[in-house]
Design an enzyme around this catalytic site. Sequence first.
Site, PDB file in Angstrom:
ATOM      1  N   HIS A  25      85.156  33.958  26.987  1.00 57.85           N
ATOM      2  CA  HIS A  25      84.954  34.774  28.167  1.00 57.85           C
ATOM      3  C   HIS A  25      84.176  34.311  29.154  1.00 57.85           C
ATOM      4  O   HIS A  25      84.463  34.317  30.308  1.00 57.85           O
ATOM      5  CB  HIS A  25      84.903  36.122  28.180  1.00 57.85           C
ATOM      6  CG  HIS A  25      86.215  36.815  27.381  1.00 57.85           C
ATOM      7  ND1 HIS A  25      86.837  37.625  28.540  1.00 57.85           N
ATOM      8  CD2 HIS A  25      86.723  36.983  26.161  1.00 57.85           C
ATOM      9  CE1 HIS A  25      88.250  37.791  27.700  1.00 57.85           C
ATOM     10  NE2 HIS A  25      87.756  37.489  26.570  1.00 57.85           N
TER      11      HIS A  25
ATOM     12  N   ARG B  17      93.019  43.145  33.499  1.00 52.69           N
ATOM     13  CA  ARG B  17      92.426  43.568  32.218  1.00 52.69           C
ATOM     14  C   ARG B  17      91.615  44.691  32.349  1.00 52.69           C
ATOM     15  O   ARG B  17      90.515  44.714  32.557  1.00 52.69           O
ATOM     16  CB  ARG B  17      91.754  42.445  31.837  1.00 52.69           C
ATOM     17  CG  ARG B  17      92.214  40.992  31.572  1.00 52.69           C
ATOM     18  CD  ARG B  17      91.128  40.150  31.126  1.00 52.69           C
ATOM     19  NE  ARG B  17      91.807  38.723  30.496  1.00 52.69           N
ATOM     20  CZ  ARG B  17      92.133  37.760  30.825  1.00 52.69           C
ATOM     21  NH1 ARG B  17      91.678  37.340  32.254  1.00 52.69           N
ATOM     22  NH2 ARG B  17      92.623  36.843  30.106  1.00 52.69           N
TER      23      ARG B  17
ATOM     24  N   ARG C  65      97.436  45.878  32.184  1.00 54.94           N
ATOM     25  CA  ARG C  65      97.788  45.778  30.915  1.00 54.94           C
ATOM     26  C   ARG C  65      96.797  46.848  30.281  1.00 54.94           C
ATOM     27  O   ARG C  65      95.529  47.365  30.685  1.00 54.94           O
ATOM     28  CB  ARG C  65      96.829  44.576  30.190  1.00 54.94           C
ATOM     29  CG  ARG C  65      97.015  44.420  28.851  1.00 54.94           C
ATOM     30  CD  ARG C  65      96.489  43.223  28.220  1.00 54.94           C
ATOM     31  NE  ARG C  65      95.031  42.891  28.577  1.00 54.94           N
ATOM     32  CZ  ARG C  65      94.545  41.873  28.144  1.00 54.94           C
ATOM     33  NH1 ARG C  65      95.146  40.831  27.881  1.00 54.94           N
ATOM     34  NH2 ARG C  65      93.157  41.688  28.429  1.00 54.94           N
TER      35      ARG C  65
ATOM     36  N   GLU D  11     101.748  37.428  22.766  1.00 55.39           N
ATOM     37  CA  GLU D  11     100.807  36.569  22.333  1.00 55.39           C
ATOM     38  C   GLU D  11     100.509  36.645  20.956  1.00 55.39           C
ATOM     39  O   GLU D  11      99.276  35.906  20.445  1.00 55.39           O
ATOM     40  CB  GLU D  11      99.321  37.127  23.156  1.00 55.39           C
ATOM     41  CG  GLU D  11      99.059  38.736  22.722  1.00 55.39           C
ATOM     42  CD  GLU D  11      98.003  39.152  23.779  1.00 55.39           C
ATOM     43  OE1 GLU D  11      97.272  38.480  24.307  1.00 55.39           O
ATOM     44  OE2 GLU D  11      97.775  40.406  23.856  1.00 55.39           O
TER      45      GLU D  11
ATOM     46  N   ARG E  23      89.766  31.621  18.720  1.00 56.05           N
ATOM     47  CA  ARG E  23      89.640  31.140  20.146  1.00 56.05           C
ATOM     48  C   ARG E  23      88.134  30.884  20.680  1.00 56.05           C
ATOM     49  O   ARG E  23      87.847  30.405  21.839  1.00 56.05           O
ATOM     50  CB  ARG E  23      90.435  32.213  21.290  1.00 56.05           C
ATOM     51  CG  ARG E  23      89.639  33.458  21.219  1.00 56.05           C
ATOM     52  CD  ARG E  23      90.796  34.332  21.997  1.00 56.05           C
ATOM     53  NE  ARG E  23      90.766  34.553  23.261  1.00 56.05           N
ATOM     54  CZ  ARG E  23      91.188  35.212  24.339  1.00 56.05           C
ATOM     55  NH1 ARG E  23      92.084  35.938  23.913  1.00 56.05           N
ATOM     56  NH2 ARG E  23      91.036  35.331  25.607  1.00 56.05           N
TER      57      ARG E  23
ATOM     58  N   CYS F 214     100.293  35.008  31.525  1.00 57.27           N
ATOM     59  CA  CYS F 214      98.946  35.312  32.113  1.00 57.27           C
ATOM     60  C   CYS F 214      97.846  34.562  31.596  1.00 57.27           C
ATOM     61  O   CYS F 214      96.689  35.006  31.592  1.00 57.27           O
ATOM     62  CB  CYS F 214      99.034  36.600  32.454  1.00 57.27           C
ATOM     63  SG  CYS F 214      98.972  37.528  30.778  1.00 57.27           S
TER      64      CYS F 214
HETATM   65  C1  PEP Z   1      95.928  35.984  26.404  1.00 56.63           C
HETATM   66  O1  PEP Z   1      95.712  36.282  25.322  1.00 56.63           O
HETATM   67  O2  PEP Z   1      96.180  35.042  26.943  1.00 56.63           O
HETATM   68  C2  PEP Z   1      95.474  36.658  27.644  1.00 56.63           C
HETATM   69  C3  PEP Z   1      95.910  36.601  28.545  1.00 56.63           C
HETATM   70  O3  PEP Z   1      94.717  38.100  27.392  1.00 56.63           O
HETATM   71  P1  PEP Z   1      93.016  37.807  26.880  1.00 56.63           P
HETATM   72  O4  PEP Z   1      92.643  36.583  27.339  1.00 56.63           O
HETATM   73  O5  PEP Z   1      92.670  38.924  27.884  1.00 56.63           O
HETATM   74  O6  PEP Z   1      93.103  38.033  25.567  1.00 56.63           O
HETATM   75 MG    MG Z   2      95.159  38.006  24.752  1.00 56.43          MG
END
Ligand code: PEP
Ligand code: MG
Length: 559
Positions: free
Chosen positions: A190, A292, A328, A417, A452, A485
């Site tokens: 983030h 978001r 979302r 996703e 991630r 996105c």
């Molecule tokens: C993603 O997972 O690519 C996404 C856009 O959502 P987030 O990054 O908020 O999980």
């Molecule tokens: Mg995501």
Amino acid sequence: MPDTTSGALSGVGVGTGAAVGTAVVLAPAARPPAGEPADPTAGPRIREAFDAVAAELRRRAESAAGTGAGTTADVLQATALMAADPGLLAVVDQRLAAGSGPATAVDEAVEQFCAVLAASGPYLAERVTDLRDVRDRVVARVLGLPEPGVPQLDGPSVVVARDLAPADTAALDLSLVVGIVTELGGPTSHTAIIAAQFDIPCVVRVAGAMGLTAGSAVAVDARTGAVTPEPPASLREEVEARRAARAALAASAGGPGRTADGTAVQLLANVGTLEDADRAAALDVEGVGLFRTEVLFLDRASAPTLQEQTDAYARVFTAFGDRKVVVRTLDAGADKPLAFVDVAAEENPALGVRGLRTSRRHPELLATQLAALAAAAERTGAQPWVMAPMVSTPDEARQFAAQARAAGLSTVGAMVEVPAAALRARRLVAAGLDFVSLGTNDLTQYAMAADRLEGDLADLLDPWQPAVLQLVQATGTVEVPVGVCGEAARDPLLALVLVGLGVRSLSMAPAAVPAVRFALSRTDLGTCTKMADAALEADSPDDARGAAARFADADVLAL
Ligand code: PEP
Ligand code: MG
């Protein structure tokens, strides 16, 4: 490649910008040492530390009030009061008398108070984080270490940290942050997303970053991942030239996204807060491709009410008028925990109850959110597109679509996703969806089985991974609109590959839109398809990038 001959450090760049600024090094929070020896005489020293922290908080509250940041000023004043609470000091004295060491006594007393606050209803529970911030500052003073967290910035700064917590980022004066360097974190963490949101060049996973000298000049290059202390004049000039070129691009021809031969590719903004939405609405974007909503409520101890949510969504719909807004529903869990969405402790939160799955345990949260979105649409006359995160099966898609339509929402979709959703995208759509949006951040994490947040796996987390591109291809053939996105959308060259795979809207940090618009304007659809085909034939992200680059316009490659 990063230039390591000049003492440059290297890491994983996020985005393409570059900057030079003064290094501001954020000290990590100090913890009381294990087995700290008792010191029953430490009371006055600890009192002084609490007083100093309270005074500093009052000073920051006054300066926040002076800049019109009323809410911040109130929170800081309230925190200063807690730091001066005689009851808290009395407990510290008790712990010292019971044989605890000085820093340990502070920690124990604060935790005792936190337990009381947490049990005293939602408003007070929200103060736990603030009280722990006081503790970290007092403990640092007691141990004679630098105070943790975010110092006041005096000019263009490169913020250097082991990792940035969302709270640290919130406390930063982002208008003065020209670069971010972290030792930890990953390219889709983030911190990286926020850096992208504000178009701040960022390099994560920089070994040795905490050794950078505070107050010295440092150059950050997000394209190469190089972090250069004391940059030579030639590098400063190069960075300046790149910044000027980006600024010129941002000011150049705007308008809707189109390939060179006229295929429309919508260019949309990712937003989290209401301020993000206001900022993005003033820019040349075709709408919002990812709102978001959980970001609105990250610091909430209790669930937002129907009224609060309706007001927030209505504000965003009003800001964007006739433009498209894709909302979302709450994506709680894993890397985005919400205090009011209670999920039991999980071994693997990213594989646990998150996203749409939280509505299995808390159906009322989704019901309230859908009702609020419908009420906000009704109030403003907007026609939002509403999608659920982490949809994995046609059944989930069917249930979500039915529930959203029953609430009065007419354009309903799902994020793709999870690899299962990508592979079965046609079945998901047949279950009643009007559109899908690829979340390439999570899609990459799940396709590559790589957390991630685990920056050590940055090579696996590269959205150029051919396996990820193949999942995009599987999704790109459905007969409803397909968008992206995730962070992949803001890489100009990758954006062209995505278009070649069937994607017709790209949502990203607004700052990235001009470069992607430019790349599209220089490339026809046939070339996008050739790039996609070539990238799919590759065996690694670097080869995929190289294969696509062979078809690209030289000006696009220079972005
Ligand atoms: C993603 O997972 O690519 C996404 C856009 O959502 P987030 O990054 O908020 O999980
Ligand atoms: Mg995501």
